[in-house]
Scaffold this motif. Structure first.
Motif, PDB file in Angstrom:
ATOM      1  N   UNK A 253       4.037  21.985 -12.727  1.00 18.63           N
ATOM      2  CA  UNK A 253       3.382  23.038 -13.503  1.00 18.63           C
ATOM      3  C   UNK A 253       4.350  22.984 -14.908  1.00 18.63           C
ATOM      4  N   UNK A 254       5.685  22.819 -14.913  1.00 18.49           N
ATOM      5  CA  UNK A 254       6.733  22.972 -15.889  1.00 18.49           C
ATOM      6  C   UNK A 254       6.446  24.384 -16.547  1.00 18.49           C
ATOM      7  N   UNK A 255       6.664  25.435 -15.726  1.00 14.58           N
ATOM      8  CA  UNK A 255       6.316  26.790 -16.347  1.00 14.58           C
ATOM      9  C   UNK A 255       7.421  27.197 -17.355  1.00 14.58           C
ATOM     10  N   UNK A 256       6.856  27.900 -18.416  1.00 14.53           N
ATOM     11  CA  UNK A 256       7.527  28.881 -19.490  1.00 14.53           C
ATOM     12  C   UNK A 256       8.205  30.114 -18.841  1.00 14.53           C
ATOM     13  N   UNK A 257       7.323  30.753 -17.876  1.00 12.54           N
ATOM     14  CA  UNK A 257       7.566  31.907 -17.510  1.00 12.54           C
ATOM     15  C   UNK A 257       7.529  31.684 -15.922  1.00 12.54           C
ATOM     16  N   UNK A 258       8.590  32.566 -15.188  1.00  9.51           N
ATOM     17  CA  UNK A 258       8.357  32.550 -13.729  1.00  9.51           C
ATOM     18  C   UNK A 258       8.461  34.013 -13.216  1.00  9.51           C
ATOM     19  N   UNK A 259       7.520  34.546 -12.347  1.00  6.39           N
ATOM     20  CA  UNK A 259       7.752  35.962 -11.753  1.00  6.39           C
ATOM     21  C   UNK A 259       7.758  35.709 -10.387  1.00  6.39           C
ATOM     22  N   UNK A 260       8.693  36.586  -9.629  1.00  6.42           N
ATOM     23  CA  UNK A 260       9.181  36.311  -8.310  1.00  6.42           C
ATOM     24  C   UNK A 260       9.391  37.593  -7.747  1.00  6.42           C
ATOM     25  N   UNK A 261       9.560  37.929  -6.383  1.00  5.74           N
ATOM     26  CA  UNK A 261      10.308  38.922  -5.822  1.00  5.74           C
ATOM     27  C   UNK A 261      11.520  39.448  -6.513  1.00  5.74           C
ATOM     28  N   UNK A 262      11.780  40.577  -6.223  1.00  6.76           N
ATOM     29  CA  UNK A 262      13.208  41.142  -6.630  1.00  6.76           C
ATOM     30  C   UNK A 262      14.314  40.858  -5.368  1.00  6.76           C
ATOM     31  N   UNK A 263      15.514  41.129  -5.915  1.00  9.42           N
ATOM     32  CA  UNK A 263      16.527  41.043  -4.949  1.00  9.42           C
ATOM     33  C   UNK A 263      16.761  42.280  -4.214  1.00  9.42           C
ATOM     34  N   UNK A 264      16.136  43.291  -4.788  1.00  6.51           N
ATOM     35  CA  UNK A 264      16.079  44.567  -4.208  1.00  6.51           C
ATOM     36  C   UNK A 264      14.963  44.891  -3.262  1.00  6.51           C
ATOM     37  N   UNK A 265      15.039  44.305  -2.345  1.00 13.75           N
ATOM     38  CA  UNK A 265      13.906  44.200  -1.573  1.00 13.75           C
ATOM     39  C   UNK A 265      14.427  44.377   0.124  1.00 13.75           C
ATOM     40  N   UNK A 266      13.707  45.155   0.957  1.00 15.04           N
ATOM     41  CA  UNK A 266      14.039  45.238   2.231  1.00 15.04           C
ATOM     42  C   UNK A 266      13.560  44.153   3.150  1.00 15.04           C
ATOM     43  N   UNK A 267      12.595  43.332   2.669  1.00 10.66           N
ATOM     44  CA  UNK A 267      11.956  42.175   3.488  1.00 10.66           C
ATOM     45  C   UNK A 267      12.825  40.829   3.173  1.00 10.66           C
ATOM     46  N   UNK A 268      13.483  40.191   4.486  1.00 10.97           N
ATOM     47  CA  UNK A 268      14.253  39.270   4.267  1.00 10.97           C
ATOM     48  C   UNK A 268      13.501  38.141   3.766  1.00 10.97           C
ATOM     49  N   UNK A 269      12.416  37.836   4.092  1.00 16.89           N
ATOM     50  CA  UNK A 269      11.437  36.697   3.293  1.00 16.89           C
ATOM     51  C   UNK A 269      11.597  36.853   1.554  1.00 16.89           C
ATOM     52  N   UNK A 270      11.411  38.107   1.361  1.00 17.34           N
ATOM     53  CA  UNK A 270      11.348  38.486  -0.249  1.00 17.34           C
ATOM     54  C   UNK A 270      12.514  38.175  -0.814  1.00 17.34           C
ATOM     55  N   UNK A 271      13.503  38.345  -0.148  1.00 12.53           N
ATOM     56  CA  UNK A 271      15.236  38.328  -0.543  1.00 12.53           C
ATOM     57  C   UNK A 271      15.413  36.741  -0.728  1.00 12.53           C
ATOM     58  N   UNK A 272      15.003  36.214   0.312  1.00 14.23           N
ATOM     59  CA  UNK A 272      15.169  34.660   0.529  1.00 14.23           C
ATOM     60  C   UNK A 272      14.202  33.856  -0.791  1.00 14.23           C
ATOM     61  N   UNK A 273      13.055  34.310  -0.871  1.00 13.24           N
ATOM     62  CA  UNK A 273      12.231  33.515  -1.948  1.00 13.24           C
ATOM     63  C   UNK A 273      12.892  34.003  -3.406  1.00 13.24           C
ATOM     64  N   UNK A 274      13.110  35.142  -3.366  1.00 13.90           N
ATOM     65  CA  UNK A 274      14.119  35.382  -4.738  1.00 13.90           C
ATOM     66  C   UNK A 274      15.129  34.491  -5.018  1.00 13.90           C
ATOM     67  N   UNK A 275      16.068  34.315  -4.166  1.00 11.49           N
ATOM     68  CA  UNK A 275      17.349  33.507  -4.423  1.00 11.49           C
ATOM     69  C   UNK A 275      16.955  32.239  -4.403  1.00 11.49           C
ATOM     70  N   UNK A 276      15.952  31.454  -3.658  1.00 10.41           N
ATOM     71  CA  UNK A 276      15.766  30.305  -3.683  1.00 10.41           C
ATOM     72  C   UNK A 276      14.787  29.891  -5.195  1.00 10.41           C
ATOM     73  N   UNK A 277      14.010  30.864  -5.453  1.00  6.68           N
ATOM     74  CA  UNK A 277      13.348  30.674  -6.963  1.00  6.68           C
ATOM     75  C   UNK A 277      14.462  30.555  -8.099  1.00  6.68           C
ATOM     76  N   UNK A 278      15.411  31.558  -8.060  1.00  9.77           N
ATOM     77  CA  UNK A 278      16.195  31.409  -9.005  1.00  9.77           C
ATOM     78  C   UNK A 278      16.950  29.978  -9.101  1.00  9.77           C
ATOM     79  N   UNK A 279      17.257  29.377  -7.946  1.00  7.87           N
ATOM     80  CA  UNK A 279      17.736  28.252  -7.986  1.00  7.87           C
ATOM     81  C   UNK A 279      16.780  27.112  -8.575  1.00  7.87           C
ATOM     82  N   UNK A 280      15.757  27.121  -7.855  1.00  5.51           N
ATOM     83  CA  UNK A 280      14.828  26.240  -8.318  1.00  5.51           C
ATOM     84  C   UNK A 280      14.132  26.210  -9.773  1.00  5.51           C
TER      85      UNK A 280
END
Ligand SMILES: [Zn+2]
Length: 373
Positions: A253-280
């Motif tokens: 999709x070659x995005x110009x903008x990405x939106x994702x969960x915040x790191x400030x989240x009590x759900x472990x999946x959300x935090x993991x997806x936040x971190x992995x998305x920042x890298x990807x």
């Protein structure tokens, strides 16, 4: 056939009239085997703004004049060629080839006594700008105007703008709808190309197949396409395997903008997806975090996307599409969703808003700045 005797030539006058601005100042070389037709065409072209018309009566004179434009530093702007001077179809293609080799970028409008498909194909193969019936003066003026316009405004100078590509990443079905459903609807209506990437089927909260179907309908309501992956609900990791899964969609999709969960989240999946998305998405210039129901008080939004009533309605409809979750999740209560959007609206110019925590905005003037409205 003279242009004066052409029935309906008056009907064509408006298109010929339109040619005037582009033909103003043009210098034109015109070949025709009949001097009367040549001078009638020349007069009509001059009446439509052409400053200089030079007429010739043979292919040799045409090519010779092509080598000698009125000014040695400026080529002819356009040429008109009578096929009666040039023989059959194959000769026409070859003749036009010789013209363009000598006069690159000087378009040729071809006139023909009785234009046929064969002749038109030969003209096309020879890269003629247009073909008109010989003696149709109004048609000739219009064709010359179009050809001149194309040289003044080459297609490459006005490429269609590429739509903004936005990727919205969530761990489970309905995360993206709750966090950014209104923003997605707003931007899709503005023509953005939007992909929702949901990394699990949410098997922990219901039948994965049913949840997949619900997610698809929700994406349709918002105006986005859906990519669904199958990572384990409840134990999504932030390691390289998750990064690779996200990178697959980033590459497509070659995005110009990405939106994702915040790191400030009590759900472990959300935090993991936040971190992995920042890298990807390390090379994506703009990245911001939406608010999930499990966001903590450390979630600090600094941009607010103003939403209309219809954006909010679309967000609520997208969330309603997740019918298997309704009733069992306190955060899906419409009253809460509406009043949350109304609350964030106080930070924008609109009645409703969705908050964003901007992590990266590499645009010189601030891409998200306009989102205050
Ligand atoms: Zn979730």
């Amino acid at each position: 056939m003279s242009s004066q005797s052409l029935p309906g030539s008056d009907d064509r006058a408006p298109s010929a009239h339109d040619a005037r601005p582009v033909l103003s100042g043009a210098r034109l070389l015109l070949a025709d085997r009949d001097e009367r037709i040549a001078s009638a065409a020349a007069e009509a072209l001059r009446n439509h703004g052409v400053t200089h018309v030079h007429t010739v009566g043979s292919s040799a004179a045409f090519l010779e004049a092509g080598r000698r434009p009125p000014s040695p530093v400026r080529a002819w702007d356009i040429a008109v060629w009578d096929t009666g001077l040039g023989g059959g179809d194959e000769n026409l293609t070859a003749f036009l080839g010789a013209w363009y080799a000598q006069n690159p970028g000087v378009p040729v409008v071809v006139t023909d006594d009785a234009p046929s498909t064969h002749r038109a194909l030969a003209a096309l193969r020879g890269r003629a700008a247009d073909m008109v019936e010989r003696g149709d003066t109004a048609g000739l003026v219009a064709a010359v105007g179009r050809a001149r316009h194309q040289t003044l405004v080459p297609p490459a100078a006005t490429p269609a703008p590429k739509p903004v590509s936005m990727l919205v990443v969530g761990a489970h079905p309905d995360d993206v709808e709750i966090g950014a459903g209104g923003t997605i609807h707003l931007r899709a209506a503005e023509g953005w190309d939007i992909t929702v990437l949901t990394l699990s089927h949410g098997g922990g909260g219901g039948d994965p197949e049913r949840r997949g179907g619900e997610a698809l309908r929700a994406a349709e309501v918002m105006g986005a396409r859906l990519v669904m992956e199958d990572l384990p609900d409840g134990s999504i990791s932030d390691d390289s395997s998750t990064v690779r899964v996200i990178e697959r969609t980033v590459e497509k999709t070659r995005p110009d903008v990405v939106l994702v969960h915040s790191a400030s989240d009590t759900h472990q999946d959300h935090r993991a997806v936040h971190r992995a998305t920042l890298v990807a998405c390390r090379r994506v210039p703009r990245l911001a975090c939406y608010q999930s129901p499990s966001a903590t008080v450390s979630y600090h939004p600094n941009r607010f996307v103003g939403l209309s009533e219809s954006d909010l309605d679309a967000k609520l409809a997208a969330i309603r599409a997740h019918g298997s979750q309704a009733g069992s999740r306190w955060y899906l209560d419409e009253d809460l969703l509406r009043s949350t959007a109304r609350y964030w609206g106080r930070f924008s110019q609109a009645r409703y808003a969705e908050p964003l925590e901007v992590i990266r905005d590499a645009t010189p003037l601030g891409f998200f700045a306009g989102d205050h409205g």
